[in-house]
Design a protein around this motif. Structure first.
Motif, PDB file in Angstrom:
ATOM      1  N   ARG A 231      12.934   0.646  -4.841  1.00 25.82           N
ATOM      2  CA  ARG A 231      13.162   2.087  -4.752  1.00 25.82           C
ATOM      3  C   ARG A 231      12.467   2.814  -5.911  1.00 25.82           C
ATOM      4  N   ASN A 232      12.562   2.256  -7.126  1.00 27.76           N
ATOM      5  CA  ASN A 232      11.899   2.873  -8.279  1.00 27.76           C
ATOM      6  C   ASN A 232      10.387   2.866  -8.113  1.00 27.76           C
ATOM      7  N   MET A 233       9.869   1.790  -7.561  1.00 30.46           N
ATOM      8  CA  MET A 233       8.432   1.704  -7.338  1.00 30.46           C
ATOM      9  C   MET A 233       7.968   2.752  -6.325  1.00 30.46           C
ATOM     10  N   LEU A 234       8.745   2.906  -5.257  1.00 27.75           N
ATOM     11  CA  LEU A 234       8.415   3.926  -4.255  1.00 27.75           C
ATOM     12  C   LEU A 234       8.436   5.323  -4.858  1.00 27.75           C
ATOM     13  N   MET A 235       9.399   5.573  -5.714  1.00 30.84           N
ATOM     14  CA  MET A 235       9.511   6.889  -6.351  1.00 30.84           C
ATOM     15  C   MET A 235       8.380   7.117  -7.350  1.00 30.84           C
ATOM     16  N   SER A 236       7.929   6.036  -7.978  1.00 26.14           N
ATOM     17  CA  SER A 236       6.894   6.177  -9.019  1.00 26.14           C
ATOM     18  C   SER A 236       5.502   6.389  -8.440  1.00 26.14           C
ATOM     19  N   VAL A 237       5.141   5.612  -7.427  1.00 21.51           N
ATOM     20  CA  VAL A 237       3.756   5.641  -6.950  1.00 21.51           C
ATOM     21  C   VAL A 237       3.624   6.155  -5.519  1.00 21.51           C
ATOM     22  N   GLY A 238       4.741   6.295  -4.815  1.00 25.17           N
ATOM     23  CA  GLY A 238       4.675   6.807  -3.452  1.00 25.17           C
ATOM     24  C   GLY A 238       4.526   5.709  -2.418  1.00 25.17           C
ATOM     25  N   GLY A 239       4.985   6.014  -1.213  1.00 28.76           N
ATOM     26  CA  GLY A 239       4.986   5.028  -0.144  1.00 28.76           C
ATOM     27  C   GLY A 239       3.602   4.582   0.280  1.00 28.76           C
ATOM     28  N   ASP A 240       2.615   5.491   0.265  1.00 27.67           N
ATOM     29  CA  ASP A 240       1.264   5.136   0.710  1.00 27.67           C
ATOM     30  C   ASP A 240       0.650   4.071  -0.173  1.00 27.67           C
ATOM     31  N   ARG A 241       0.796   4.259  -1.488  1.00 29.72           N
ATOM     32  CA  ARG A 241       0.207   3.287  -2.395  1.00 29.72           C
ATOM     33  C   ARG A 241       0.927   1.942  -2.326  1.00 29.72           C
ATOM     34  N   VAL A 242       2.246   1.990  -2.164  1.00 26.02           N
ATOM     35  CA  VAL A 242       3.014   0.749  -2.007  1.00 26.02           C
ATOM     36  C   VAL A 242       2.562  -0.008  -0.762  1.00 26.02           C
ATOM     37  N   GLU A 243       2.291   0.739   0.312  1.00 23.52           N
ATOM     38  CA  GLU A 243       1.832   0.105   1.547  1.00 23.52           C
ATOM     39  C   GLU A 243       0.464  -0.534   1.359  1.00 23.52           C
ATOM     40  N   ARG A 244      -0.436   0.146   0.623  1.00 22.19           N
ATOM     41  CA  ARG A 244      -1.758  -0.432   0.372  1.00 22.19           C
ATOM     42  C   ARG A 244      -1.650  -1.716  -0.447  1.00 22.19           C
ATOM     43  N   ILE A 245      -0.767  -1.680  -1.454  1.00 26.22           N
ATOM     44  CA  ILE A 245      -0.569  -2.885  -2.271  1.00 26.22           C
ATOM     45  C   ILE A 245      -0.020  -4.020  -1.407  1.00 26.22           C
ATOM     46  N   ALA A 246       0.929  -3.686  -0.512  1.00 26.64           N
ATOM     47  CA  ALA A 246       1.532  -4.700   0.345  1.00 26.64           C
ATOM     48  C   ALA A 246       0.495  -5.343   1.251  1.00 26.64           C
ATOM     49  N   HIS A 247      -0.442  -4.534   1.791  1.00 30.80           N
ATOM     50  CA  HIS A 247      -1.486  -5.083   2.659  1.00 30.80           C
ATOM     51  C   HIS A 247      -2.456  -5.969   1.891  1.00 30.80           C
ATOM     52  N   ALA A 248      -2.561  -5.738   0.591  1.00 27.85           N
ATOM     53  CA  ALA A 248      -3.498  -6.525  -0.212  1.00 27.85           C
ATOM     54  C   ALA A 248      -2.917  -7.878  -0.601  1.00 27.85           C
ATOM     55  N   VAL A 249      -1.617  -8.026  -0.439  1.00 24.86           N
ATOM     56  CA  VAL A 249      -0.944  -9.271  -0.821  1.00 24.86           C
ATOM     57  C   VAL A 249      -0.670 -10.091   0.438  1.00 24.86           C
ATOM     58  N   GLU A 250      -1.043 -11.342   0.432  1.00 22.72           N
ATOM     59  CA  GLU A 250      -0.816 -12.192   1.594  1.00 22.72           C
ATOM     60  C   GLU A 250      -0.244 -13.533   1.163  1.00 22.72           C
ATOM     61  N   TYR A 251       0.889 -13.882   1.741  1.00 24.57           N
ATOM     62  CA  TYR A 251       1.514 -15.173   1.518  1.00 24.57           C
ATOM     63  C   TYR A 251       1.705 -15.858   2.866  1.00 24.57           C
ATOM     64  N   LYS A 252       1.507 -17.151   2.909  1.00 28.27           N
ATOM     65  CA  LYS A 252       1.737 -17.913   4.128  1.00 28.27           C
ATOM     66  C   LYS A 252       2.895 -18.891   3.890  1.00 28.27           C
ATOM     67  N   PHE A 253       3.842 -18.861   4.807  1.00 23.82           N
ATOM     68  CA  PHE A 253       5.021 -19.700   4.692  1.00 23.82           C
ATOM     69  C   PHE A 253       5.003 -20.782   5.778  1.00 23.82           C
TER      70      PHE A 253
END
Length: 206
Positions: A67-89
């Motif tokens: 929640r703090n991260m979303l408030m600090s950088v905004g949802g768009d940037r969080v989404e871009r960061i999420a797309h850049a991270v890939e983990y395989k389980f």
């Protein structure tokens, strides 16, 4: 308790004695098995309680961090960061031995955790959020695995308890009553035969 409907003969008495011995031994073994399974079940239930505590503590950390991260950088940037991270389980079935019994469970192989903090695009807060949720995912997969075993182990305890009750309340008492009945009938026959033989002997002597 009604006795077994069999003829009171010596051969049937031997059969009933053997069946009674087997039933008593089976009862002892099943009772031991039930006690071991109950102990293992209690141990796993305690482990579930500890995991629930750890999961709750991790949730109290992970979601506020997100929640703090979303408030600090905004949802768009969080989404871009999420797309850049890939983990395989990797998920696979595994056998777990509990109380001498094998149970099927699910094992999730988590990949090695990486840090993505850099001067370009991501920062330490994103790694903190990923680390928290990585821990939460690990705890949740462990919880799912243990709960699966707990449910199956509880079912096995109930099944064993039913067998113990059946032997204790029905099979063993019924077999004992049948044994006592056959023994009494055979003893009575022996007494009658002895009386007849004595009568014949006395009659012959006269």
């Amino acid at each position: 308790m009604a006795k077994l409907n069999i003829a009171p003969t010596k051969s049937n008495l031997l059969m009933v004695k053997e069946q009674l011995a087997i039933s008593v031994d089976g009862y002892d073994l099943l009772e031991q098995k039930r006690e071991i399974l109950v102990m293992e079940l209690m141990r796993l239930v305690e482990k579930v309680k500890l995991l629930e505590r750890d999961i709750e503590a991790t949730i109290q950390t992970a979601y506020p961090a997100l929640r703090n991260m979303l408030m600090s950088v905004g949802g768009d940037r969080v989404e871009r960061i999420a797309h850049a991270v890939e983990y395989k389980f990797t998920m696979k079935e595994k056998l777990v031995t509990v109380g001498g019994m094998n149970f099927s469970s699910i094992d999730v192989e988590l990949p090695k955790k990486e840090l993505f903090c850099s001067f370009m695009g991501t920062f330490a807060d994103s790694d903190k959020v990923m680390s928290d949720f990585f821990k939460l995912l690990s705890l949740l997969t462990e919880m799912a695995s243990i709960r699966t075993i707990v449910w199956r182990l509880a079912g096995e305890v109930k099944k064993t308890q039913r067998r113990v009750n059946a032997l204790d309340k029905m099979v063993i008492p019924q077999t004992r009553e049948t044994k006592t009945y056959i023994e009494s009938v055979l003893e009575e026959r022996d007494r009658e035969n002895t009386f007849v033989l004595k009568s014949l002997k006395n009659h012959k002597n006269k």
